[in-house]
Enzyme design. Structure first.
Site, PDB file in Angstrom:
ATOM      1  N   ASP A 108       0.757  -1.256   0.049  1.00 26.16           N
ATOM      2  CA  ASP A 108      -0.086  -0.055   0.089  1.00 26.16           C
ATOM      3  C   ASP A 108       0.874   1.247  -0.024  1.00 26.16           C
ATOM      4  O   ASP A 108       2.001   1.021  -0.281  1.00 26.16           O
ATOM      5  CB  ASP A 108      -0.817  -0.006   1.222  1.00 26.16           C
ATOM      6  CG  ASP A 108      -0.319   0.264   2.569  1.00 26.16           C
ATOM      7  OD1 ASP A 108       0.888  -0.155   2.595  1.00 26.16           O
ATOM      8  OD2 ASP A 108      -0.877   0.763   3.493  1.00 26.16           O
ATOM      9  N   LYS A 119       3.240  -3.376  11.151  1.00 23.24           N
ATOM     10  CA  LYS A 119       3.094  -4.361   9.999  1.00 23.24           C
ATOM     11  C   LYS A 119       4.028  -3.993   8.807  1.00 23.24           C
ATOM     12  O   LYS A 119       4.490  -3.126   8.607  1.00 23.24           O
ATOM     13  CB  LYS A 119       1.554  -4.302   9.544  1.00 23.24           C
ATOM     14  CG  LYS A 119       1.036  -3.090   9.008  1.00 23.24           C
ATOM     15  CD  LYS A 119      -0.411  -3.284   8.924  1.00 23.24           C
ATOM     16  CE  LYS A 119      -1.512  -2.205   7.989  1.00 23.24           C
ATOM     17  NZ  LYS A 119      -1.807  -1.209   9.094  1.00 23.24           N
TER      18      LYS A 119
HETATM   19  C1  VG1 Z   1      -7.602   0.219   8.873  1.00 20.20           C
HETATM   20  C2  VG1 Z   1      -7.586  -1.322   9.202  1.00 20.20           C
HETATM   21  C3  VG1 Z   1      -6.812  -1.622  10.370  1.00 20.20           C
HETATM   22  C4  VG1 Z   1      -5.387  -0.945  10.142  1.00 20.20           C
HETATM   23  C5  VG1 Z   1      -5.458   0.466   9.873  1.00 20.20           C
HETATM   24  C6  VG1 Z   1      -4.210   1.144   9.565  1.00 20.20           C
HETATM   25  O1  VG1 Z   1      -8.229   0.963  10.057  1.00 20.20           O
HETATM   26  O2  VG1 Z   1      -8.973  -1.446   9.372  1.00 20.20           O
HETATM   27  O3  VG1 Z   1      -6.883  -2.778  10.332  1.00 20.20           O
HETATM   28  O4  VG1 Z   1      -4.739  -1.265  11.379  1.00 20.20           O
HETATM   29  O5  VG1 Z   1      -6.445   1.051   8.683  1.00 20.20           O
HETATM   30  O6  VG1 Z   1      -3.555   0.556   8.394  1.00 20.20           O
HETATM   31  P1  VG1 Z   1      -9.832   1.422  10.213  1.00 20.20           P
HETATM   32  O7  VG1 Z   1     -10.076   2.049  11.429  1.00 20.20           O
HETATM   33  O8  VG1 Z   1     -10.103   2.202   9.083  1.00 20.20           O
HETATM   34  O9  VG1 Z   1     -10.569   0.270  10.247  1.00 20.20           O
HETATM   35  V1  VG1 Z   1      -2.732   1.504   7.352  1.00 20.20           V
HETATM   36  O10 VG1 Z   1      -1.840   0.436   6.180  1.00 20.20           O
HETATM   37  O11 VG1 Z   1      -4.040   2.679   6.581  1.00 20.20           O
HETATM   38  O12 VG1 Z   1      -1.714   2.433   8.362  1.00 20.20           O
HETATM   39 CO    CO Z   2      -0.535   1.518   5.367  1.00 18.37          CO
END
Ligand code: VG1
Ligand code: CO
Length: 542
Positions: free
Chosen positions: A278, A377
């Site tokens: 991503d 992650k």
């Molecule tokens: C989303 C995902 C969550 C992840 C977060 C950040 O959050 O569901 O699992 O840890 O994004 O990922 P939410 O609150 O929108 O469901 V990243 O790669 O955007 O830092």
């Molecule tokens: Co991310």
């Protein structure tokens, strides 16, 4: 020496960090003082950093460079001794986490809105990571938010920030700015964890790979590791140049936004192994030739096979998954005789478990997998662990997944997202569910009966902190689950996420949405999604 300016400012009321830092539209961040206020609030929330090192980098999206320069001048004015900044302002989220740890930094600031779109009309974000390399825990993010509501001034060095495109050290006021290669430290860590020779041998035997960097931050990392170090041919990495607007795409590695990769992988003459990451490089999508792997299954398969990679040869201390992630990994943990922890959504909740040595691997259903090697992650890490395992087993992804399902059973799993829903309607829907919890037990979805319904609350076993209201859970008598929560990363309206899971021991090759049909119907009806949101179908199904 350039003077330190103290600039008067007034607070913004909306600087509350969400699931992963503060995320807003670029137009919000571009307001005078907006980024400065938040960065100063971060510094104000910290203690004892005078003379210490800060790590700074971002995913290269629109505004990245400007905010890097502002942050450098503010770090100097606030008394940091040194800033390690990725060349060109680039550091993937996992690389930043590693650099913080490796260099013993006080903490780091990561500029990213991750999977959210970029460009002048897109999103921007800022997040603070602590000295363990992980996202600041809630007690720090709460303090940052509180301070942002009363801020009256910020400190910034008068004068321009140094060139961030050439490696090496330069002075900025009393502080040293060290421009580092964004890839080098990270690549060295990957070489320690994985058997590059085994992967090279598999390549020589004919293993083919496609990695879609989605015009986001992992391009330079993937090219250096997959093409230069492992010898996969040029062109293995596609969309490998980070662009400020991600080429106009949504840098979210799912079946909607990485559709080209999916179609290639499903075709008869596609490569053996496909992957994508991503915006900021912390997510991973894994698709084998004619075999999509859900992130929840990927976590389970990695847990079952991690010992095949040198970095995990001693086995796993324990594993963890976020609450909405499927229970596939729980079955692996049970077989391995290790503990499986269940945490709220967001990587910050894994930090304490990793620091305490209670877990080795962890993951989320949202394409996030990681381990104790960093405190974020890590997309490319997951790809390399998969490649190491595939190379050692000399098996296809499809054969591995099918064998895993035959052995453990299959957790059918899907997430339905309703994006940019009216915020009041979404809050009303959640409130009605919460209020209705006591009446849900006993209701039927096809042949399944709700046995329990609750609002997930987490007690951190390491620091004893409590976090409530983390998602409405419906448990069924056959182990199925339906979960509702609102996203904490969106920047427009509200996003409702509905997570649906059903376990099957024998019938393992059904179409997912069909296998889940009774539960989906029940989930939509119980929450009155259509009536309350005006939406008949989800915006995204993953
Ligand atoms: C989303 C995902 C969550 C992840 C977060 C950040 O959050 O569901 O699992 O840890 O994004 O990922 P939410 O609150 O929108 O469901 V990243 O790669 O955007 O830092
Ligand atoms: Co991310």
């Amino acid at each position: 020496m350039s003077p330190i300016l103290t600039v008067a400012t007034t607070p913004f009321s909306d600087q509350k960090p969400g699931t992963s830092g503060l995320r807003k539209k670029v137009t919000v961040f571009a307001q005078p003082h907006y980024a400065e206020n938040f960065i100063q609030s971060i510094f104000n929330a910290l203690e004892g950093y005078a003379g210490k090192t800060l790590v700074l980098g971002g995913d290269g999206r629109f505004l990245n460079r400007e905010v890097i320069k502002t942050a450098l001048r503010m770090a100097a004015a606030n008394g940091f001794g040194r800033v390690l900044v990725g060349r060109g302002g680039i550091l993937s989220t996992p690389a930043a986490s590693h650099v913080i740890r490796k260099h013993g930094a006080f903490g780091g600031i990561i500029l990213s809105a991750s999977h959210n779109p970029g460009g002048p009309e897109g999103d921007f974000g800022i997040k603070y990571n602590a000295g363990n390399g992980g996202p600041a825990p809630e007690k720090i993010t709460d303090r940052i938010f509180a301070l942002s509501k009363t801020i009256t001034a910020y400190k910034i060095l008068d004068g321009a920030a140094p060139d961030i495109d050439r490696l090496g050290e330069k002075k900025l006021g009393g502080m040293v700015v060290e421009v580092i290669d964004p890839v080098a430290d990270y690549q060295a860590l990957m070489e320690q964890l994985f058997d590059f020779d085994v992967i090279r041998s598999a390549r020589q035997r004919g293993l083919t790979v496609r990695f879609d960097a989605m015009s986001a931050v992992t391009g330079p990392y993937a090219k250096a590791i997959l093409e230069d170090a492992l010898g996969f041919p040029r062109g293995t990495v596609v969309n490998g140049t980070p662009l400020p607007d991600f080429g106009g795409h949504h840098p979210d590695p799912n079946l909607v936004h990485a559709k080209d990769l999916y179609e290639l992988m499903m075709s008869a003459d596609g490569p053996d192994f496909g992957a994508a990451s991503d915006g900021d490089g912390d997510r991973n999508l894994i698709i084998g030739k004619q075999q999509f792997v859900t992130p929840s299954d990927s976590l389970a398969l990695l847990a079952a096979n991690a010992h095949l990679a040198p970095g995990y040869g001693k086995g796993l201390a324990g594993v963890a998954r976020s609450m909405p992630t499927s229970g596939a990994v729980d079955r692996v943990a049970a077989r391995l005789g290790i503990k499986c922890y269940e945490t709220p959504t967001g990587w910050k909740f894994f930090g304490n478990l990793l620091d305490a040595g209670l877990i080795t691997l962890c993951g989320e259903e949202s394409a996030g997998t990681g381990s104790n090697h960093v405190r974020e992650k890590d997309g490319l890490w997951a790809v390399l662990l998969w490649l190491n395992i595939v190379a050692r087993r000399q098996d296809s992804v499809r054969a591995m997944v099918q064998a895993h399902w035959r052995d453990y059973g299959r957790n059918y799993y899907s997430r339905h997202d309703y994006e940019e829903v009216d915020a009041e309607a979404a809050n009303g829907l959640m409130k009605a569910l919460r209020d209705g919890l006591p009446g849900l037990a006993g209701r039927k979805a096809g042949a399944m009966t709700v046995t329990a319904a609750d609002d997930f609350a987490y007690h951190d076993p390491v620091d004893g902190s409590d976090t409530g209201q983390q998602g409405i859970r419906l448990h069924f008598d056959d182990g199925s689950r339906v979960i509702y929560r609102l996203s904490g990363t969106g920047t427009a309206g509200a996003t409702l996420r509905v997570y649906i899971e059903k376990f099957e021991q024998h019938d393992i090759n059904q179409e997912t949405q069909k296998a889940l049909a009774d539960l989906i119907r029940f989930a939509n009806g119980t929450a009155e999604i259509a009536r309350r949101t005006g939406r008949k179908t989800p915006s995204v199904i993953t």
